[in-house]
Design an enzyme around this catalytic site. Structure first.
Site, short mmCIF file in Angstrom:
data_model
loop_
_atom_site.label_atom_id
_atom_site.label_comp_id
_atom_site.label_asym_id
_atom_site.label_seq_id
_atom_site.Cartn_x
_atom_site.Cartn_y
_atom_site.Cartn_z
N GLU A 92 0.83 -1.12 -0.09
CA GLU A 92 0.13 0.20 0.04
C GLU A 92 0.77 1.27 -0.11
OE1 GLU A 92 -0.99 1.96 3.43
OE2 GLU A 92 -1.48 -0.08 4.66
N VAL B 159 -5.74 0.04 2.96
CA VAL B 159 -5.99 -1.48 2.69
C VAL B 159 -7.22 -1.82 1.91
CG1 VAL B 159 -6.51 -3.77 3.95
CG2 VAL B 159 -4.93 -2.03 5.09
N ASP C 102 -19.37 2.81 13.14
CA ASP C 102 -17.99 3.10 12.64
C ASP C 102 -17.16 1.94 12.35
OD1 ASP C 102 -15.47 4.29 11.99
OD2 ASP C 102 -15.49 5.69 13.57
N ASP D 194 -11.95 -1.64 5.42
CA ASP D 194 -10.99 -2.69 5.19
C ASP D 194 -11.89 -3.90 5.63
OD1 ASP D 194 -9.20 -0.61 4.91
OD2 ASP D 194 -8.17 -1.10 6.84
N LYS E 135 -5.37 -2.48 15.49
CA LYS E 135 -4.75 -1.88 16.44
C LYS E 135 -5.58 -2.12 17.86
CE LYS E 135 -2.45 1.54 13.46
NZ LYS E 135 -3.17 0.88 12.22
#
Length: 764
Positions: free
Chosen positions: A22, A111, A143, A147, A164
């Site tokens: 990416e 991504v 939310d 990806d 994360k």
């Protein structure tokens, strides 16, 4: 609005391992010029581990899969500018559409958009840092990262360090399950329960849905996934290394603080993730930055290894060499090969200078499925590394790599070798060709043979030697303008092949109906001589590729082992040296006193050259500079031994010097008159005159248009011989123009032979 680079196209076509990368990390992650260094570094990691990098992004409104060096520098230099966009799937139509109206913007792909473009190009493996996910309180805010939805509808395998820690990992995994996404975590040496990683932390407290032991297992899963036509993607989580991992308990505290501050300050929506990442970086004192670099490097390595294993699976499925070796007709021909060894009293124990019968076989044309070749190419098959200097400072005026230190570069690995390049060009042009060469019984040799087989080329003339030798390698160091600065070649495997020629190739040549042999100077002089004499005895014409100034001398050193004949008993019909190689061949002929022989003088006297000297005529045909350097004169003196010499002069074009036979139409055609240097006054059956002509370049290129000079001369000779071997060959003067066009195509290409050369097939 969508472009796949030549290198990536070629790799996909030949089933090489390709890894998507990416660009958001360059445009919105690291500042310039750190992003340049990172981009070059990650591409180098892919290459070093055996893959082809396919960096994906949008440059000037064009979605690109695979960036050239200058393009990547342009994209990374635009990082941080307001007009440089962060692009997800939804944004691709917008940015590419604006380009149609004249607004050409740049953007880094996330991504989601990288997956989408990778799928369009046919790439199956994508390595990145981390993945988006379901945000905390996502059940209320909805939310959810694009990806995840992309993984649910795009069949690409993503290698990342999970998502994360500040995201809702349990809900992320639930969402992926709903989307039909296969999720597994690499065991990374662990035998007990494996947890799904949380980016900077090896453990998240959540058990991984699946555990994957190694890259081979991951590749097998991708292969089966594709074979079953499953439309959703795969997520392979690669835990960060132990030495860079932050303890889960410590990270949980840091995360809670960052999330709390984000809520207090109203950092919501698209501002939420950047705010939290910045605060985590600040709280950890930059520890997460170091971890970021470590995990992206580890993921790219892991992803490349997965791609390499996947390529092996796909090649095996297509029934290539490894599987073919076990078929009955191959076993029969292997027995014949062993019998040849016994007959010639050659040791069958693998070692330097000998061939292992268990790894070599010649296949009859009827059995192999290949029609008899029109051209045999005897020459080197090598692994080529092209290192293009790429300074970190994009505006640097320094174009040459520095000595005594490491230099940033873009490194491209391809199958090369002069013989292989010429054979590939001939094959592209639809002329039947057999490459005869030698490789080691190693991974590089097997891979090279497999790749040629995938192109549909005949490989029965390639032998494998024992383990004490290496497959030939060639390394070119180029400056920023792609001009060669230095090259290193390990062609030792091509030496001392005289015994193998007698045992393996000679009988094959004797029964061949090939019209032409192309032989390169990588062979040792004795073997070179045997190739030439065997092919002349079979009735084939011989073209010689000099390779280098040092090796070009081997033609006359080889002939010195016998007696080089003069017209009409000459051994070589055509040679294509550059100016330096021509001078080296001339000097070698002088050293062995070929110009003192009576039969040479007889031919020279028959040419009808003016006794008053031909300087003015030579200048009129060529130019003063060439005559002052002696190139036309040297080619004339070599004509008795080689009746057609095509000297490649780079930007000045090609100097053709040819001995015409009586009755050649060019001796009488008005349009040929300016190029007739002399007419024979003797009633010779074989010598009618000398034709000399300087062909200007078919196209003059700027430095920016030249991608690589590698393989340009090989393309030229390949086109010439492919044309001459046709049932009704064109005149060689016409072929020179076509061959120069092919050379220009290769100059513009990263490949040793440009794929566009095949477009010249109809011209032949």
């Amino acid at each position: 609005m969508f472009k796949v680079s030549e290198e990536v196209q070629e790799a996909l076509q030949n089933k090489k391992p390709v890894v998507a990368l990416e660009t958001t990390i360059y445009t919105h992650g690291f500042p310039y010029p750190e992003n340049v260094a990172l981009a070059s570094f990650l591409e180098s990691i892919v290459r070093v581990n055996g893959g082809i990098p396919a960096t994906i992004g949008v440059l000037n409104g064009v979605a690109k899969v695979g960036f050239e060096t200058d393009e990547l520098l342009e994209l990374t230099a635009s990082a941080g500018k307001p007009e440089t966009k962060k692009l997800s799937r939804r944004d691709l139509g917008y940015i590419c559409g604006l380009a149609l109206t004249g607004r050409r913007l740049n953007g880094g792909t996330t991504v989601a958009s990288t997956m989408m473009l990778a799928k369009l190009a046919g790439i199956k493996v994508f390595a990145t840092g981390g993945l988006g996910g379901v945000h905390r309180n996502g059940e209320s805010s909805m939310d959810i990262s694009a990806d995840l939805t992309e993984l649910g509808r795009t069949s690409v395998a993503v290698v990342s360090s999970g998502c994360k820690s500040f995201l809702d990992i349990p809900r992320t995994l639930e969402y992926l399950e709903t989307q039909g996404v296969g999720v597994g975590t690499f065991a990374d040496g662990r035998d007990d329960t494996v947890e799904f990683p949380a980016f900077w932390t090896r453990e998240s407290g959540i058990r991984s849905p699946l555990t994957i032991r190694d890259e081979k297992e991951a590749a097998a899963i991708i292969h089966a996934h594709s074979a079953l036509s499953i439309s959703s993607g795969l997520l392979f989580a690669n835990p960060i290394g132990v030495e860079h991992s932050i303890a889960k308990e410590e990270m949980d505290v840091i995360m809670a603080q960052a999330i709390h501050e984000a809520e207090e300050q109203g950092a919501l929506g698209s501002d939420n993730t950047p705010f939290i990442l910045r605060r985590i970086r600040e709280i950890t004192g930059g520890q997460t930055v170091t971890a970021n670099r470590a995990l992206i490097e580890a993921n790219v390595i892991r992803g490349t290894k997965v791609a390499v294993e996947l390529a092996k699976l796909e090649r095996n499925e297509h029934g290539l060499l490894a599987r073919a070796l076990d078929t009955p007709h191959i076993r029969r021909t292997a027995v014949r090969s062993i019998a040849a060894y016994t007959e010639h009293n050659i040791a069958t124990t693998p070692g330097p200078g000998t061939v292992s019968p268990s790894t070599h076989c010649f296949i009859d044309d009827a059995e192999s499925g290949h029609a008899p070749p029109d051209v045999i190419v005897a020459g080197s098959l090598a692994v080529d590394l092209s290192c293009d200097y790429a300074p970190l400072d994009a505006v640097s005026n320094h174009h040459h790599p520095q000595l005594h230190t490491s230099n940033p570069s873009v490194i491209t690995q391809t199958v090369g070798g002069v013989g292989q390049n010429i054979a590939t060009a001939i094959h592209m042009l639809g002329t039947r060709v057999r490459l005869c060469s030698v490789v080691a019984n190693d991974l590089a040799g097997s891979t090279a043979i497999d790749l040629l087989a995938e192109r549909g080329m005949e490989t029965s003339g390639i032998i494998k030697q024992g383990s004490d030798v290496r497959t030939a390698q060639y390394i070119a160091i180029n400056d920023t303008k792609k001009n060669l600065v230095l090259a290193m070649a390990d062609m030792k495997i091509m030496e001392d092949q005289e015994a193998n020629f007698e045992a393996l190739w000679k009988s094959d040549i004797g029964s061949s109906t090939a019209k032409w042999l192309v032989v390169d100077a990588n062979w040792d002089p004795a073997t070179l001589n045997k190739w030439i004499l065997a092919c002349k005895a079979s009735g084939a014409k011989v073209a010689f590729e000099p390779v280098s100034t040092a090796k070009s001398r081997r033609l006359f050193l080889a002939n010195a082992l016998g007696k080089p004949g003069v017209v009409p008993d000459h051994n070589v019909d055509l040679v294509t040296p550059n100016a330096y190689e021509l001078s080296a061949m001339y000097a070698a002929a002088q050293e062995v006193e070929l110009f003192e022989r009576q039969d040479w003088w007889h031919v020279i006297d028959s040419l009808g050259l003016s006794s008053m000297g031909s300087r003015d005529k030579l200048i009129a045909i060529t130019n003063t500079a060439l005559v002052d350097q002696g190139f036309p004169q040297q080619s004339i003196k070599l004509l008795p031994f080689i009746p057609c010499i095509l000297t490649k002069l780079g930007g000045q074009g090609v100097l053709m010097t040819q001995l015409l036979r009586p009755g050649d139409l060019r001796l009488t055609l008005p349009e040929s008159a300016p190029y007739i240097l002399s007419r024979s006054q003797n009633a010779s059956e074989y010598i009618g005159g000398v034709y000399m002509r300087l062909f200007p370049p078919s196209e003059t290129l700027s430095d920016d248009q030249i991608v690589s000079v590698n393989g340009v001369g090989d393309t030229f000779l390949g086109v010439i011989v492919a044309g001459l071997a046709k049932e009704t060959p064109k005149d060689i003067t016409t072929l020179i123009d076509i061959a120069q066009k092919g050379s220009v195509m290769t100059l513009k290409s990263k490949e040793a032979i440009s794929p566009e050369v095949s477009s010249l097939r109809t011209a032949l």
